[in-house]
Design a protein around this motif. Structure first.
Motif: not given
Length: 63
Positions: A26-30, A40-47, A53-60
């Motif tokens: 993800l770091y590399t892509i960003i 800015v890159e750190e903020k985008i990585l956090q998002q 994380e949200n997708n893992k929750t929805y899938l579970r």
């Protein structure tokens, strides 16, 4: 890879229970796609991690 980014990747991977390789990817892509400031890159990585994380929750919940 800058040592600070590698250390941060390990911290984020541990905190969010992700694979370190995924965080580094993800770091590399960003950084390649945006060519923005590290802050800015750190903020985008956090998002992006939050989205994962949200997708893992929805899938579970769906299974």
């Amino acid at each position: 890879m800058i040592t600070g980014q590698l250390e941060r990747a390990f911290q984020l991977a541990e905190k969010h229970r992700l694979d370190v390789g995924s965080v580094l990817d993800l770091y590399t892509i960003i950084s390649k796609e945006l060519n923005a400031t590290p802050v800015v890159e750190e903020k985008i990585l956090q998002q992006m991690i939050k989205i994962l994380e949200n997708n893992k929750t929805y899938l579970r919940e769906a299974t």
